[in-house]
Design a protein around this motif. Structure first.
Motif, PDB file in Angstrom:
ATOM      1  N   GLU A 176       0.925  -1.304  -0.141  1.00 25.30           N
ATOM      2  CA  GLU A 176      -0.050  -0.139  -0.058  1.00 25.30           C
ATOM      3  C   GLU A 176       0.873   1.139  -0.075  1.00 25.30           C
ATOM      4  O   GLU A 176       1.868   1.244   0.296  1.00 25.30           O
ATOM      5  CB  GLU A 176      -1.081  -0.153   1.294  1.00 25.30           C
ATOM      6  N   GLU A 200      -3.876   6.382   2.844  1.00 25.14           N
ATOM      7  CA  GLU A 200      -3.752   5.598   2.028  1.00 25.14           C
ATOM      8  C   GLU A 200      -4.145   6.062   0.668  1.00 25.14           C
ATOM      9  O   GLU A 200      -5.425   6.195   0.429  1.00 25.14           O
ATOM     10  CB  GLU A 200      -4.356   4.121   2.255  1.00 25.14           C
ATOM     11  N   ILE A 201      -3.182   5.818  -0.252  1.00 26.97           N
ATOM     12  CA  ILE A 201      -3.804   6.573  -1.694  1.00 26.97           C
ATOM     13  C   ILE A 201      -3.983   5.162  -2.915  1.00 26.97           C
ATOM     14  O   ILE A 201      -4.795   5.369  -3.668  1.00 26.97           O
ATOM     15  CB  ILE A 201      -2.773   7.638  -2.275  1.00 26.97           C
ATOM     16  N   ASN A 203      -3.249   0.894  -3.588  1.00 26.92           N
ATOM     17  CA  ASN A 203      -2.879  -0.473  -2.999  1.00 26.92           C
ATOM     18  C   ASN A 203      -2.648  -1.415  -4.243  1.00 26.92           C
ATOM     19  O   ASN A 203      -3.642  -1.443  -5.316  1.00 26.92           O
ATOM     20  CB  ASN A 203      -4.246  -0.979  -2.626  1.00 26.92           C
ATOM     21  N   ARG A 233      -9.106  10.983  -3.328  1.00 22.93           N
ATOM     22  CA  ARG A 233      -7.907  11.003  -2.320  1.00 22.93           C
ATOM     23  C   ARG A 233      -6.956  11.390  -3.182  1.00 22.93           C
ATOM     24  O   ARG A 233      -6.069  12.450  -2.727  1.00 22.93           O
ATOM     25  CB  ARG A 233      -7.809   9.618  -1.835  1.00 22.93           C
TER      26      ARG A 233
END
Ligand code: ATP
Ligand code: MG
Length: 576
Positions: A176, A200-201, A203, A233
């Motif tokens: 991630e 978190e941008i 994954n 995001r």
């Protein structure tokens, strides 16, 4: 940088690297009764991740509309929405970890693409455990790109693993990517998973293993890559915001709410975010052809709209205001997502209608709630959603007994509202108990038809909801009522016998030899298939899920027999 530009850049980046651009699937999965909404870009691609050949090849990319009802309680923070767009790229047995990590990093940081600050990026990789080893391949890939080891967290399955828990099938570690959205002058040296300012941008999932029935993790023959990056995001961080609602995708919506409520966003973060989020989601759900209803997708829509009404009320907005907010959403998204422009009329109508209906319910329900009326009575008599009762109770510091509610509800109607509440969670494992029962009943019905009418009967179609089943089969004349009765009795006989339902996994060719009927095209299945066996009565290919024992089904009743199309009859039935 605007959202339009980011979508295009993303697709272009991967197109230049050999990917075919595929369209977004519908927000409501077309052939999957087990989930209410598409929750991730990978969802519509599951058959291909399981081995089916994709017509566009082995490298794909797209922007997928997603809806996560599971995240509803997070909405109100700066980065979780119910509806959002996910940018994704896939390798179906083609490139693997090193390539995808390199590309992710290049897309994020290269000035030619998003140009994000390398000093604000951190990543996590799978730490390893008794099932699968530490993912040193991903770790090394990041290190070789120049990421400081302190910014590469090694985390357990809970954080860095993808796969339907407890079930067999493909799974694997992921990596991630996070971006620091806190004070730039104080960017922490190391990554800390607990700090929400590390956003978190993106994954990247590595489908590497096959979890077998005996709990082992075998390397998959076809290893896949599945990545997902939230558009809202990434749009925020690229533009230096620490709040998705400040981006161009949300700000006009928030502006409208400010205007209608005559209040400032800074003072009403939570309420305004919830209204903006829920109205945006509602517009997309109606765009997918759904109207407010008592269950399934319609129930989610109802819940989102009603929750928006409640928050609009706390801001002192006039009745009917939600409509004006929806208009802003339609204007923002109508060009890109045509279904929204086409459904503009429905959107206004349904939102207004639902608000009015809810106000009536609210008026009665609130009075009763204040009197201390049982949540069960509120739900059944006043149609007061239990989630609303729970929220009200929380606001007022009152305890409500949810177990008691569930019990009463279950007794009240076997098919209770709790099934719908359960469905609200969405995700890959949300198949209701009733659906499972109907799946199994479908197998019993087919077997019974073959015995009563003849061995040439095959399935021509099937549709299951939590309250009934529909089954189409090849037969050209009306099925006489005594024959129908025979079929019904036979199914009930098998229920009474309490036969275990066995699931066998085996190579497709082997399975071909033992299944009773080949009702549908097998090419869409992978090499290993599931076969469900009910003693000697029925053996069928099926993805499941099914109940463990036919005894769980209750009483089977055919409610209708009719023509479906030329040479095809349809039976409708219920389990009571
Ligand atoms: P988080 O831990 O922040 O909830 P996640 O682990 O659930 O994220 P994934 O399932 O990996 O996220 O989804 C892939 C990407 O989709 C995330 O990296 C994020 O950019 C985005 N995303 C996930 N959930 C949401 C949401 N509720 N709203 C907006 N974007 C989201
Ligand atoms: Mg999440």
């Amino acid at each position: 940088m605007q959202s339009d530009e980011i979508r295009l850049k993303f697709l272009k980046f991967f197109e230049e690297r050999g990917h075919k651009i595929i369209p977004s699937s519908s927000l409501v999965p077309e052939n999957d009764p087990s989930v209410l909404f598409t929750t991730a870009g990978m969802h519509p691609l599951v058959p291909f991740l399981l081995g089916e050949k994709h017509p566009e090849g082995r490298r794909l990319t797209n922007v997928q509309k997603c809806l996560r009802t599971d995240d509803i309680d997070e909405v109100g923070d700066y980065c979780h929405h119910t509806f959002f767009e996910m940018l994704g790229n896939w390798s179906l047995g083609d490139y693997f970890k090193k390539d995808v990590i390199g590309w992710s990093y290049e897309f994020l940081t290269s000035p030619e693409w998003l140009g994000l600050d390398k000093n604000r990026i951190a990543v996590s990789v799978f730490k390893g455990d008794e099932d699968a080893p530490f993912d040193n391949e991903a770790f090394d890939a990041w290190k070789n790109l120049g990421i400081n080891e302190k910014r590469i967290a090694k985390l357990p399955k809970k954080n860095n693993w993808w796969g339907p828990a407890g079930i067999t099938g493909p799974c694997g570690p992921d990596t991630e990517m996070f971006y620091w959205v806190g004070d730039i002058n104080n960017t922490p040296e190391s990554f800390n998973d607990d700090n929400p300012l590390w956003l978190e941008i993106w994954n990247d999932v590595f489908m590497q293993y096959d979890k077998t029935k005996d709990g082992k993790f075998k390397e998959l023959a076809q290893k896949n890559i599945d990545t997902g990056m939230g558009l809202e995001r990434i749009l925020a961080v690229v533009n230096g915001f620490d709040d998705n609602y400040r981006t161009e995708l949300f700000w006009p919506i928030i502006g409208k709410i400010e205007q209608l409520s005559n209040k400032k966003y800074e003072d009403e973060l939570k309420a305004m975010r919830i209204i903006a989020d829920h109205i945006r989601s509602s517009v997309f759900i109606i765009g997918a052809g759904i109207a407010p209803a008592k269950r399934e997708q319609g129930y989610i829509l109802r819940r989102l709209l009603r929750r928006a009404v409640r928050y609009a009320d706390t801001l002192g907005m006039n009745q009917g205001s939600l409509l004006n907010i929806a208009d802003v959403v339609v204007e923002k998204y109508g060009t890109l997502y045509k279904e929204i422009l086409e459904k503009k009329g429905d959107i206004s109508l349904l939102i207004l209608d639902e608000e009015m209906q809810f106000r009536k319910t609210l008026e009665y329900g609130l009075r009763e709630f204040e009197k201390g009326v049982d949540p069960f009575v509120l739900a059944t008599t006043y149609g007061f959603p239990i989630e609303l009762t729970q929220e009200l109770a929380k606001e007022k510091g009152i305890e409500i007994n949810i177990e008691d509610f569930k019990k009463k509800m279950a007794e009240h109607q076997k098919l209770s509202q709790t099934a719908a509440a359960g469905m609200f969670k969405g995700g890959l494992s949300s198949t209701g108990e009733m659906e499972k029962k109907y799946h199994t009943a479908t197998h019993l019905l087919l077997a019974a038809l073959r015995i009563v009418l003849g061995g040439e009967i095959v399935q021509k179609g099937s549709n299951i909801t939590a309250e009934r089943m529909r089954f189409d089969f090849n037969w050209s004349e009306k099925v006489l009522s005594d024959k129908l009765k025979e079929v019904e009795n036979l199914v009930n006989q098998k229920i009474i016998e309490k036969i275990p339902v066995e699931m066998l996994e085996m190579p497709k060719d082997e399975a071909r030899k033992i299944v009773t009927t080949l009702s549908f095209d097998l090419s869409k299945y992978g090499d290993t298939v599931k076969v469900y066996k009910i003693a000697d009565f029925s053996t069928e290919f099926c993805g499941g899920p099914h109940v463990k024992n036919t005894g769980e089904l209750g009483h089977f009743k055919i409610t209708k027999e009719e023509a479906s199309s030329q040479g095809v009859r349809r039976i409708k039935a219920v389990l009571e």
